[in-house]
Motif scaffolding. Structure first.
Motif, mmCIF file in Angstrom:
data_model
loop_
_atom_site.group_PDB
_atom_site.id
_atom_site.type_symbol
_atom_site.label_atom_id
_atom_site.label_comp_id
_atom_site.label_asym_id
_atom_site.label_seq_id
_atom_site.Cartn_x
_atom_site.Cartn_y
_atom_site.Cartn_z
ATOM 1 N N UNK A 65 -12.937 -1.151 -5.976
ATOM 2 C CA UNK A 65 -12.057 -1.605 -4.892
ATOM 3 C C UNK A 65 -11.286 -0.429 -4.294
ATOM 4 N N UNK A 66 -10.904 0.528 -5.140
ATOM 5 C CA UNK A 66 -10.135 1.672 -4.654
ATOM 6 C C UNK A 66 -10.939 2.546 -3.704
ATOM 7 N N UNK A 67 -12.251 2.570 -3.874
ATOM 8 C CA UNK A 67 -13.097 3.409 -3.024
ATOM 9 C C UNK A 67 -13.861 2.618 -1.975
ATOM 10 N N UNK A 68 -13.617 1.309 -1.903
ATOM 11 C CA UNK A 68 -14.343 0.449 -0.969
ATOM 12 C C UNK A 68 -13.545 0.330 0.337
ATOM 13 N N UNK A 69 -14.092 0.746 1.477
ATOM 14 C CA UNK A 69 -13.349 0.657 2.747
ATOM 15 C C UNK A 69 -12.922 -0.776 3.083
ATOM 16 N N UNK B 240 -9.989 -1.791 0.829
ATOM 17 C CA UNK B 240 -8.774 -1.073 1.227
ATOM 18 C C UNK B 240 -8.232 -1.594 2.560
ATOM 19 N N UNK B 241 -9.132 -1.973 3.448
ATOM 20 C CA UNK B 241 -8.696 -2.560 4.713
ATOM 21 C C UNK B 241 -8.004 -3.902 4.474
ATOM 22 N N UNK B 242 -8.540 -4.704 3.551
ATOM 23 C CA UNK B 242 -7.920 -5.990 3.228
ATOM 24 C C UNK B 242 -6.522 -5.783 2.663
ATOM 25 N N UNK C 20 -4.511 -3.282 3.288
ATOM 26 C CA UNK C 20 -3.635 -2.860 4.400
ATOM 27 C C UNK C 20 -3.326 -4.029 5.337
ATOM 28 N N UNK C 21 -4.360 -4.782 5.694
ATOM 29 C CA UNK C 21 -4.180 -5.893 6.644
ATOM 30 C C UNK C 21 -3.256 -6.975 6.102
ATOM 31 N N UNK C 22 -3.301 -7.203 4.791
ATOM 32 C CA UNK C 22 -2.505 -8.264 4.175
ATOM 33 C C UNK C 22 -1.148 -7.760 3.683
ATOM 34 N N UNK C 23 -0.890 -6.458 3.875
ATOM 35 C CA UNK C 23 0.384 -5.896 3.433
ATOM 36 C C UNK C 23 0.550 -5.896 1.924
ATOM 37 N N UNK C 24 -0.557 -5.698 1.205
ATOM 38 C CA UNK C 24 -0.516 -5.691 -0.255
ATOM 39 C C UNK C 24 -0.163 -4.306 -0.776
ATOM 40 N N UNK C 25 0.367 -4.260 -1.987
ATOM 41 C CA UNK C 25 0.785 -2.987 -2.569
ATOM 42 C C UNK C 25 -0.357 -2.282 -3.286
ATOM 43 N N UNK C 26 -1.260 -3.047 -3.881
ATOM 44 C CA UNK C 26 -2.273 -2.432 -4.730
ATOM 45 C C UNK C 26 -3.441 -3.394 -4.979
ATOM 46 N N UNK C 27 -4.382 -2.940 -5.807
ATOM 47 C CA UNK C 27 -5.584 -3.722 -6.096
ATOM 48 C C UNK C 27 -5.284 -4.940 -6.971
ATOM 49 N N UNK C 28 -4.241 -4.877 -7.799
ATOM 50 C CA UNK C 28 -3.872 -6.061 -8.579
ATOM 51 C C UNK C 28 -3.417 -7.196 -7.656
#
Length: 474
Positions: free
Chosen positions: A263-267, A270-272, A274-282
Protein backbone atom coordinates in the motif's frame (compact mmCIF):
# COMPACT_ATOMS: atom_id res chain seq x y z
CA UNK A 1 -28.28 -38.80 47.17
CA UNK A 2 -26.62 -39.04 43.76
CA UNK A 3 -24.98 -35.83 42.54
CA UNK A 4 -24.86 -35.30 38.80
CA UNK A 5 -22.31 -33.56 36.61
CA UNK A 6 -23.50 -31.16 33.94
CA UNK A 7 -21.19 -29.53 31.42
CA UNK A 8 -21.56 -26.60 31.08
CA UNK A 9 -22.30 -26.31 34.79
CA UNK A 10 -25.82 -25.02 35.50
CA UNK A 11 -26.64 -21.65 37.01
CA UNK A 12 -28.80 -23.25 39.70
CA UNK A 13 -29.34 -26.84 40.77
CA UNK A 14 -31.43 -28.04 43.73
CA UNK A 15 -31.58 -31.71 44.64
CA UNK A 16 -34.74 -33.33 45.94
CA UNK A 17 -35.22 -36.70 47.57
CA UNK A 18 -35.99 -39.75 45.49
CA UNK A 19 -35.57 -40.86 41.90
CA UNK A 20 -37.59 -40.87 38.67
CA UNK A 21 -37.69 -43.47 35.93
CA UNK A 22 -35.53 -42.20 33.05
CA UNK A 23 -38.11 -43.37 30.52
CA UNK A 24 -40.84 -41.17 32.00
CA UNK A 25 -42.59 -39.12 29.33
CA UNK A 26 -41.17 -35.62 28.97
CA UNK A 27 -43.51 -32.66 29.22
CA UNK A 28 -42.57 -29.33 27.68
CA UNK A 29 -43.98 -25.95 28.63
CA UNK A 30 -43.35 -22.60 26.94
CA UNK A 31 -42.40 -20.09 29.63
CA UNK A 32 -41.61 -16.59 28.40
CA UNK A 33 -40.11 -15.74 31.79
CA UNK A 34 -37.16 -18.02 31.01
CA UNK A 35 -34.27 -16.07 29.40
CA UNK A 36 -33.44 -16.60 25.74
CA UNK A 37 -31.62 -19.92 25.22
CA UNK A 38 -32.19 -20.70 28.91
CA UNK A 39 -34.28 -23.49 30.38
CA UNK A 40 -35.72 -24.89 33.58
CA UNK A 41 -36.00 -28.58 34.38
CA UNK A 42 -38.04 -30.32 37.05
CA UNK A 43 -37.60 -34.02 37.73
CA UNK A 44 -39.86 -35.19 40.54
CA UNK A 45 -41.75 -38.30 39.55
CA UNK A 46 -42.27 -36.62 36.17
CA UNK A 47 -39.95 -34.72 33.82
CA UNK A 48 -40.90 -31.17 32.84
CA UNK A 49 -38.82 -28.87 30.65
CA UNK A 50 -39.60 -25.16 30.41
CA UNK A 51 -38.11 -22.66 27.96
CA UNK A 52 -38.99 -19.63 25.88
CA UNK A 53 -37.24 -20.74 22.69
CA UNK A 54 -36.48 -23.82 20.61
CA UNK A 55 -32.82 -23.44 21.53
CA UNK A 56 -33.72 -23.50 25.22
CA UNK A 57 -35.61 -26.78 24.79
CA UNK A 58 -32.69 -28.16 22.74
CA UNK A 59 -30.23 -27.39 25.55
CA UNK A 60 -32.65 -28.72 28.17
CA UNK A 61 -32.92 -32.05 26.36
CA UNK A 62 -29.13 -32.15 26.08
CA UNK A 63 -28.79 -31.62 29.83
CA UNK A 64 -31.33 -34.38 30.43
CA UNK A 65 -29.39 -36.73 28.16
CA UNK A 66 -26.23 -36.03 30.20
CA UNK A 67 -28.12 -36.93 33.36
CA UNK A 68 -29.40 -40.17 31.83
CA UNK A 69 -25.92 -41.01 30.54
CA UNK A 70 -24.58 -40.87 34.11
CA UNK A 71 -27.47 -42.35 36.01
CA UNK A 72 -28.99 -45.03 33.82
CA UNK A 73 -32.60 -46.06 34.42
CA UNK A 74 -33.19 -44.07 37.60
CA UNK A 75 -32.38 -40.38 37.60
CA UNK A 76 -32.31 -38.19 40.71
CA UNK A 77 -35.11 -35.77 41.40
CA UNK A 78 -33.79 -32.27 40.80
CA UNK A 79 -34.70 -28.71 39.88
CA UNK A 80 -32.38 -26.93 37.42
CA UNK A 81 -32.41 -23.36 36.14
CA UNK A 82 -29.90 -22.33 33.52
CA UNK A 83 -29.23 -19.58 30.97
CA UNK A 84 -26.12 -18.42 29.07
CA UNK A 85 -23.64 -15.85 30.23
CA UNK A 86 -22.91 -14.72 26.65
CA UNK A 87 -25.13 -14.60 23.58
CA UNK A 88 -22.19 -15.46 21.28
CA UNK A 89 -20.50 -18.83 21.95
CA UNK A 90 -18.40 -19.99 19.05
CA UNK A 91 -15.77 -22.37 17.75
CA UNK A 92 -13.75 -21.79 14.57
CA UNK A 93 -12.50 -24.28 11.98
CA UNK A 94 -9.88 -23.38 9.37
CA UNK A 95 -10.57 -25.16 6.05
CA UNK A 96 -7.82 -23.31 4.14
CA UNK A 97 -4.49 -24.70 5.26
CA UNK A 98 -5.86 -28.26 5.14
CA UNK A 99 -9.25 -28.97 3.61
CA UNK A 100 -11.85 -30.41 6.00
CA UNK A 101 -14.50 -32.73 4.56
CA UNK A 102 -18.20 -31.96 4.91
CA UNK A 103 -18.57 -35.12 7.00
CA UNK A 104 -15.87 -34.04 9.46
CA UNK A 105 -17.28 -30.51 9.72
CA UNK A 106 -20.65 -32.00 10.64
CA UNK A 107 -18.96 -34.16 13.27
CA UNK A 108 -17.42 -31.09 14.87
CA UNK A 109 -20.73 -29.22 14.78
CA UNK A 110 -22.48 -32.17 16.42
CA UNK A 111 -19.84 -32.42 19.15
CA UNK A 112 -19.93 -28.69 19.84
CA UNK A 113 -23.70 -28.45 19.89
CA UNK A 114 -23.63 -30.63 23.00
CA UNK A 115 -21.44 -27.96 24.59
CA UNK A 116 -24.04 -25.29 23.77
CA UNK A 117 -21.85 -23.45 21.31
CA UNK A 118 -24.30 -21.49 19.19
CA UNK A 119 -21.99 -20.20 16.42
CA UNK A 120 -19.84 -22.05 13.89
CA UNK A 121 -17.14 -19.64 12.62
CA UNK A 122 -15.91 -21.05 9.32
CA UNK A 123 -12.55 -19.76 8.03
CA UNK A 124 -12.97 -20.21 4.26
CA UNK A 125 -10.28 -18.12 2.55
CA UNK A 126 -6.58 -17.55 3.18
CA UNK A 127 -3.15 -17.48 1.58
CA UNK A 128 -3.13 -21.27 1.20
CA UNK A 129 -6.52 -21.79 -0.42
CA UNK A 130 -9.89 -20.42 -1.47
CA UNK A 131 -12.68 -22.82 -0.52
CA UNK A 132 -16.19 -21.43 -1.29
CA UNK A 133 -17.70 -21.80 -4.76
CA UNK A 134 -18.62 -18.39 -6.21
CA UNK A 135 -20.65 -18.45 -9.41
CA UNK A 136 -19.72 -14.98 -10.64
CA UNK A 137 -15.97 -15.73 -10.40
CA UNK A 138 -15.46 -19.44 -11.20
CA UNK A 139 -11.68 -18.93 -11.32
CA UNK A 140 -11.71 -18.71 -7.52
CA UNK A 141 -12.20 -22.46 -7.22
CA UNK A 142 -10.55 -23.39 -10.53
CA UNK A 143 -7.35 -21.61 -9.52
CA UNK A 144 -7.62 -20.56 -5.88
CA UNK A 145 -8.58 -23.92 -4.39
CA UNK A 146 -5.45 -25.67 -5.66
CA UNK A 147 -1.91 -25.29 -4.36
CA UNK A 148 1.22 -27.02 -5.56
CA UNK A 149 2.98 -28.19 -2.46
CA UNK A 150 2.68 -28.53 1.29
CA UNK A 151 5.39 -27.20 3.57
CA UNK A 152 3.92 -27.32 7.06
CA UNK A 153 6.38 -28.59 9.63
CA UNK A 154 6.89 -32.32 9.18
CA UNK A 155 4.72 -32.26 6.04
CA UNK A 156 7.17 -31.36 3.28
CA UNK A 157 6.15 -32.35 -0.24
CA UNK A 158 5.28 -31.01 -3.67
CA UNK A 159 1.92 -32.77 -3.86
CA UNK A 160 -1.21 -31.01 -5.07
CA UNK A 161 -3.57 -30.02 -2.25
CA UNK A 162 -7.04 -29.03 -3.35
CA UNK A 163 -10.65 -28.87 -2.25
CA UNK A 164 -13.62 -26.55 -2.28
CA UNK A 165 -17.21 -26.48 -1.10
CA UNK A 166 -20.01 -26.27 -3.63
CA UNK A 167 -22.88 -23.92 -2.93
CA UNK A 168 -25.08 -26.91 -2.15
CA UNK A 169 -22.53 -28.31 0.31
CA UNK A 170 -22.27 -24.99 2.10
CA UNK A 171 -26.04 -24.68 2.27
CA UNK A 172 -26.18 -28.24 3.63
CA UNK A 173 -23.71 -27.34 6.39
CA UNK A 174 -25.69 -24.19 7.23
CA UNK A 175 -28.86 -26.31 7.43
CA UNK A 176 -27.14 -28.90 9.62
CA UNK A 177 -25.82 -26.17 11.93
CA UNK A 178 -29.28 -24.62 12.20
CA UNK A 179 -30.73 -27.99 13.22
CA UNK A 180 -28.15 -27.96 16.02
CA UNK A 181 -29.13 -24.38 16.95
CA UNK A 182 -25.96 -22.82 15.57
CA UNK A 183 -25.62 -19.88 13.23
CA UNK A 184 -22.76 -19.95 10.72
CA UNK A 185 -20.30 -17.07 10.33
CA UNK A 186 -18.22 -17.39 7.13
CA UNK A 187 -14.85 -15.67 7.11
CA UNK A 188 -13.61 -14.05 3.89
CA UNK A 189 -10.17 -12.83 4.98
CA UNK A 190 -9.17 -9.40 3.70
CA UNK A 191 -7.20 -7.26 2.93
CA UNK A 192 -4.32 -9.57 3.95
CA UNK A 193 -4.18 -13.37 3.96
CA UNK A 194 -5.54 -13.11 0.41
CA UNK A 195 -2.97 -14.85 -1.80
CA UNK A 196 -5.42 -17.45 -3.15
CA UNK A 197 -7.86 -14.67 -4.08
CA UNK A 198 -5.13 -12.58 -5.72
CA UNK A 199 -3.74 -15.54 -7.68
CA UNK A 200 -7.26 -16.11 -9.04
CA UNK A 201 -8.08 -12.43 -9.74
CA UNK A 202 -4.73 -10.61 -10.23
CA UNK A 203 -6.34 -7.21 -10.84
CA UNK A 204 -7.27 -7.07 -7.14
CA UNK A 205 -3.58 -6.83 -6.18
CA UNK A 206 -1.72 -3.51 -6.05
CA UNK A 207 -0.50 -2.77 -9.60
CA UNK A 208 -1.92 -6.16 -10.67
CA UNK A 209 1.13 -7.81 -9.11
CA UNK A 210 1.53 -11.53 -9.75
CA UNK A 211 0.81 -13.50 -6.58
CA UNK A 212 1.23 -17.19 -5.88
CA UNK A 213 -0.82 -19.36 -3.54
CA UNK A 214 1.28 -20.03 -0.50
CA UNK A 215 2.38 -23.54 0.42
CA UNK A 216 3.65 -22.78 3.92
CA UNK A 217 2.42 -20.93 7.02
CA UNK A 218 3.27 -17.33 7.74
CA UNK A 219 2.40 -13.68 7.22
CA UNK A 220 2.83 -12.52 3.63
CA UNK A 221 3.05 -9.04 2.14
CA UNK A 222 0.56 -9.73 -0.67
CA UNK A 223 -2.54 -7.65 -0.02
CA UNK A 224 -5.77 -6.54 -1.72
CA UNK A 225 -5.50 -3.07 -3.28
CA UNK A 226 -7.64 -0.68 -1.24
CA UNK A 227 -7.31 2.24 -3.66
CA UNK A 228 -8.79 0.68 -6.78
CA UNK A 229 -12.53 1.20 -7.19
CA UNK A 230 -12.82 -2.05 -9.16
CA UNK A 231 -11.61 -3.87 -6.05
CA UNK A 232 -14.78 -2.93 -4.20
CA UNK A 233 -17.02 -3.80 -7.15
CA UNK A 234 -15.54 -7.32 -7.29
CA UNK A 235 -15.58 -7.85 -3.52
CA UNK A 236 -19.20 -6.71 -3.33
CA UNK A 237 -20.24 -9.25 -5.98
CA UNK A 238 -18.45 -12.08 -4.16
CA UNK A 239 -19.91 -11.06 -0.81
CA UNK A 240 -23.40 -10.80 -2.30
CA UNK A 241 -23.18 -14.48 -3.28
CA UNK A 242 -21.88 -15.44 0.14
CA UNK A 243 -24.83 -13.63 1.72
CA UNK A 244 -27.21 -15.78 -0.31
CA UNK A 245 -25.58 -18.94 1.07
CA UNK A 246 -24.91 -17.83 4.62
CA UNK A 247 -28.21 -16.46 5.83
CA UNK A 248 -27.31 -15.66 9.43
CA UNK A 249 -26.50 -12.32 11.01
CA UNK A 250 -22.73 -11.97 10.68
CA UNK A 251 -20.04 -11.98 7.99
CA UNK A 252 -16.39 -12.09 9.13
CA UNK A 253 -14.01 -9.93 7.08
CA UNK A 254 -10.72 -11.07 8.59
CA UNK A 255 -8.50 -8.00 8.85
CA UNK A 256 -5.62 -9.65 10.71
CA UNK A 257 -1.92 -9.67 9.88
CA UNK A 258 -2.07 -7.37 6.86
CA UNK A 259 1.37 -5.86 6.14
CA UNK A 260 1.10 -2.48 4.44
CA UNK A 261 4.34 -2.28 2.41
CA UNK A 262 2.53 -2.68 -0.92
CA UNK A 263 0.00 0.00 0.00
CA UNK A 264 2.88 2.37 0.77
CA UNK A 265 4.27 1.99 -2.74
CA UNK A 266 0.94 1.73 -4.58
CA UNK A 267 -0.08 5.01 -6.33
CA UNK A 268 -3.79 4.17 -6.11
CA UNK A 269 -3.64 3.40 -2.36
CA UNK A 270 -1.64 6.55 -1.70
CA UNK A 271 -4.12 8.58 -3.72
CA UNK A 272 -6.98 7.13 -1.66
CA UNK A 273 -5.18 8.11 1.54
CA UNK A 274 -4.73 11.68 0.26
CA UNK A 275 -8.24 12.01 -1.17
CA UNK A 276 -9.88 10.77 2.04
CA UNK A 277 -7.64 12.86 4.31
CA UNK A 278 -6.25 9.79 6.05
CA UNK A 279 -3.08 9.83 8.14
CA UNK A 280 -1.64 6.45 7.22
CA UNK A 281 -2.18 2.93 5.88
CA UNK A 282 -3.78 1.72 9.12
CA UNK A 283 -6.53 4.29 8.60
CA UNK A 284 -6.84 3.04 5.02
CA UNK A 285 -7.58 -0.43 6.37
CA UNK A 286 -10.24 1.09 8.62
CA UNK A 287 -11.76 2.84 5.60
CA UNK A 288 -11.57 -0.40 3.58
CA UNK A 289 -13.43 -2.41 6.25
CA UNK A 290 -15.94 0.42 6.78
CA UNK A 291 -16.85 0.57 3.09
CA UNK A 292 -17.53 -3.14 2.97
CA UNK A 293 -19.42 -2.95 6.26
CA UNK A 294 -21.69 -0.29 4.76
CA UNK A 295 -22.38 -2.48 1.73
CA UNK A 296 -23.15 -5.53 3.89
CA UNK A 297 -25.46 -3.47 6.10
CA UNK A 298 -27.64 -2.97 3.02
CA UNK A 299 -27.88 -6.77 2.91
CA UNK A 300 -28.95 -6.88 6.54
CA UNK A 301 -25.55 -8.17 7.67
CA UNK A 302 -23.27 -7.21 10.53
CA UNK A 303 -19.49 -7.44 10.35
CA UNK A 304 -16.82 -9.05 12.53
CA UNK A 305 -13.11 -8.32 12.08
CA UNK A 306 -9.94 -9.28 13.93
CA UNK A 307 -8.53 -6.68 16.31
CA UNK A 308 -5.84 -5.35 13.93
CA UNK A 309 -8.55 -3.34 12.17
CA UNK A 310 -8.64 -1.07 15.21
CA UNK A 311 -5.11 0.24 14.60
CA UNK A 312 -6.27 3.16 12.45
CA UNK A 313 -8.66 4.40 15.12
CA UNK A 314 -11.42 4.90 12.54
CA UNK A 315 -13.21 1.52 12.55
CA UNK A 316 -16.99 1.91 12.49
CA UNK A 317 -18.51 1.30 15.92
CA UNK A 318 -21.02 -1.16 14.43
CA UNK A 319 -18.22 -3.62 13.68
CA UNK A 320 -17.66 -6.37 16.24
CA UNK A 321 -13.98 -6.94 17.04
CA UNK A 322 -12.56 -10.41 17.55
CA UNK A 323 -9.68 -10.06 20.00
CA UNK A 324 -6.92 -12.62 19.59
CA UNK A 325 -3.55 -10.95 20.22
CA UNK A 326 -3.76 -7.29 21.10
CA UNK A 327 -0.59 -6.08 22.89
CA UNK A 328 -1.74 -2.45 22.77
CA UNK A 329 -5.11 -3.38 24.32
CA UNK A 330 -6.94 -1.57 21.53
CA UNK A 331 -9.90 -3.93 21.88
CA UNK A 332 -10.30 -3.19 25.57
CA UNK A 333 -10.05 0.56 24.97
CA UNK A 334 -12.52 0.64 22.07
CA UNK A 335 -16.29 0.97 22.28
CA UNK A 336 -16.82 -1.82 19.75
CA UNK A 337 -18.39 -5.07 20.84
CA UNK A 338 -15.79 -7.76 21.51
CA UNK A 339 -15.58 -11.49 20.89
CA UNK A 340 -12.76 -12.90 23.03
CA UNK A 341 -10.45 -15.39 21.28
CA UNK A 342 -7.39 -14.77 23.42
CA UNK A 343 -4.43 -16.50 21.77
CA UNK A 344 -2.86 -17.62 25.02
CA UNK A 345 -6.04 -19.33 26.27
CA UNK A 346 -8.38 -20.30 23.44
CA UNK A 347 -6.19 -21.34 20.48
CA UNK A 348 -6.49 -25.12 20.38
CA UNK A 349 -3.88 -25.80 17.71
CA UNK A 350 -0.99 -25.41 20.15
CA UNK A 351 0.24 -28.26 22.37
CA UNK A 352 -1.14 -28.97 25.81
CA UNK A 353 2.28 -28.07 27.19
CA UNK A 354 1.65 -24.50 25.96
CA UNK A 355 -2.10 -24.31 26.65
CA UNK A 356 -3.05 -26.88 29.29
CA UNK A 357 -6.70 -27.48 30.09
CA UNK A 358 -6.50 -25.67 33.44
CA UNK A 359 -5.25 -22.52 31.70
CA UNK A 360 -8.30 -22.50 29.41
CA UNK A 361 -10.76 -23.23 32.21
CA UNK A 362 -9.50 -20.64 34.67
CA UNK A 363 -9.42 -17.75 32.17
CA UNK A 364 -12.11 -15.08 32.52
CA UNK A 365 -12.94 -13.71 29.05
CA UNK A 366 -14.72 -10.62 30.42
CA UNK A 367 -11.95 -8.10 29.64
CA UNK A 368 -14.47 -5.25 29.61
CA UNK A 369 -18.22 -4.66 29.57
CA UNK A 370 -18.37 -4.84 25.74
CA UNK A 371 -17.58 -8.56 25.54
CA UNK A 372 -20.46 -10.42 23.89
CA UNK A 373 -18.87 -13.83 23.73
CA UNK A 374 -16.08 -16.31 23.17
CA UNK A 375 -14.65 -17.98 20.05
CA UNK A 376 -12.27 -20.96 20.34
CA UNK A 377 -10.25 -21.41 17.10
CA UNK A 378 -8.50 -24.42 15.64
CA UNK A 379 -6.11 -23.50 12.81
CA UNK A 380 -4.97 -26.30 10.51
CA UNK A 381 -1.40 -25.60 9.43
CA UNK A 382 -0.37 -28.75 11.31
CA UNK A 383 -3.70 -30.58 11.42
CA UNK A 384 -4.72 -32.62 8.39
CA UNK A 385 -7.14 -35.20 9.80
CA UNK A 386 -10.11 -35.45 12.17
CA UNK A 387 -8.21 -37.59 14.68
CA UNK A 388 -5.65 -34.86 15.25
CA UNK A 389 -8.32 -32.16 15.30
CA UNK A 390 -10.38 -33.94 17.96
CA UNK A 391 -7.27 -34.59 20.03
CA UNK A 392 -6.32 -30.91 20.04
CA UNK A 393 -9.84 -29.57 20.58
CA UNK A 394 -11.16 -31.91 23.24
CA UNK A 395 -11.32 -31.29 26.11
CA UNK A 396 -10.12 -27.69 25.59
CA UNK A 397 -13.28 -26.78 23.66
CA UNK A 398 -15.23 -28.13 26.64
CA UNK A 399 -13.45 -25.71 28.99
CA UNK A 400 -13.96 -22.81 26.55
CA UNK A 401 -17.65 -23.65 26.35
CA UNK A 402 -17.93 -23.51 30.11
CA UNK A 403 -16.35 -20.05 30.29
CA UNK A 404 -18.76 -18.90 27.56
CA UNK A 405 -21.88 -20.33 29.18
CA UNK A 406 -21.55 -19.47 32.86
CA UNK A 407 -19.38 -17.93 35.56
CA UNK A 408 -20.94 -20.39 37.99
CA UNK A 409 -18.43 -23.16 37.49
CA UNK A 410 -17.06 -25.73 39.92
CA UNK A 411 -13.43 -25.79 41.09
CA UNK A 412 -11.04 -26.94 38.41
CA UNK A 413 -10.36 -30.31 40.06
CA UNK A 414 -14.09 -31.06 40.03
CA UNK A 415 -14.46 -29.96 36.40
CA UNK A 416 -11.50 -32.12 35.36
CA UNK A 417 -12.96 -35.24 36.98
CA UNK A 418 -16.43 -34.57 35.56
CA UNK A 419 -14.98 -33.99 32.09
CA UNK A 420 -13.04 -37.25 32.21
CA UNK A 421 -16.28 -39.06 33.11
CA UNK A 422 -18.36 -37.31 30.42
CA UNK A 423 -15.96 -37.39 27.46
CA UNK A 424 -17.74 -40.49 26.06
CA UNK A 425 -21.06 -38.61 26.16
CA UNK A 426 -19.76 -35.88 23.86
CA UNK A 427 -18.99 -38.49 21.22
CA UNK A 428 -15.40 -37.61 20.35
CA UNK A 429 -13.40 -40.74 19.56
CA UNK A 430 -9.93 -39.22 19.70
CA UNK A 431 -9.98 -36.78 22.62
CA UNK A 432 -6.73 -36.36 24.55
CA UNK A 433 -6.36 -38.62 27.58
CA UNK A 434 -6.75 -37.05 31.05
CA UNK A 435 -3.07 -37.57 31.86
CA UNK A 436 -2.20 -35.36 28.85
CA UNK A 437 -4.43 -32.40 29.72
CA UNK A 438 -2.12 -30.70 32.23
CA UNK A 439 1.56 -31.55 31.74
CA UNK A 440 3.77 -31.21 34.80
CA UNK A 441 5.54 -27.87 35.13
CA UNK A 442 8.96 -29.37 34.39
CA UNK A 443 7.62 -30.78 31.09
CA UNK A 444 5.91 -27.67 29.82
CA UNK A 445 8.89 -25.64 28.57
CA UNK A 446 10.53 -28.65 26.85
CA UNK A 447 7.15 -29.46 25.30
CA UNK A 448 6.78 -25.94 23.91
CA UNK A 449 10.34 -25.96 22.55
CA UNK A 450 9.79 -29.37 20.96
CA UNK A 451 6.60 -28.22 19.29
CA UNK A 452 8.13 -25.13 17.70
CA UNK A 453 11.23 -27.08 16.76
CA UNK A 454 9.21 -29.80 15.07
CA UNK A 455 7.36 -27.26 12.89
CA UNK A 456 10.45 -25.17 12.14
CA UNK A 457 11.23 -24.14 8.53
CA UNK A 458 14.65 -25.71 9.16
CA UNK A 459 14.81 -29.37 8.15
CA UNK A 460 17.66 -29.96 10.61
CA UNK A 461 15.63 -28.54 13.50
CA UNK A 462 12.59 -30.60 12.53
CA UNK A 463 14.58 -33.81 12.57
CA UNK A 464 15.98 -33.01 16.00
CA UNK A 465 12.63 -32.17 17.56
CA UNK A 466 10.22 -34.41 15.66
CA UNK A 467 10.75 -37.41 17.93
CA UNK A 468 10.37 -35.37 21.10
CA UNK A 469 7.12 -33.82 19.84
CA UNK A 470 5.54 -37.19 19.08
CA UNK A 471 4.36 -37.55 22.67
CA UNK A 472 1.60 -35.06 21.94
CA UNK A 473 0.54 -36.71 18.70
CA UNK A 474 -1.72 -39.74 18.34
Amino acid sequence: MMNIALIPAPEKIVYKSGFTNAETEIKTEIDNAVPAEGFAMDIDGGITLRASSDAGFFYARGALEQIKFQCGGQIPNVHIEDSPRFSYRSFMLDSCRHFISVEDIKKMIAYCSKLRFNVFHWHLTDDQGWRPEIGCRPELIKIGSVRKGNHFGAEQNEEIHSGYYTKEEMKDIVSFAHKNHMSVVPEFDMPGHASALLKSIPELACRGKKVEIKTKPGIFKDIICAGNEKTYETLFLILDELCEIFTDEYIHLGGDEAPKQQWKSCPECQKAIADEGLKNEDELQGLFINRITKHLAQKGKKVITWNESLKGGNLDKSVTVQMWMDPSHLSVKSQNKIINSDFFHYYADYPYSMTPLKKVYCYDPMVNENVIGVDAPIWTEYIDNIKRMEYMCFPRFIAAAQTAWSKNKPPYAVFKKETADLIPYFGTEYAAKPEEWDPKAYKRLPGIISHFGSVSPSEKARKIFAKNDSAEKN
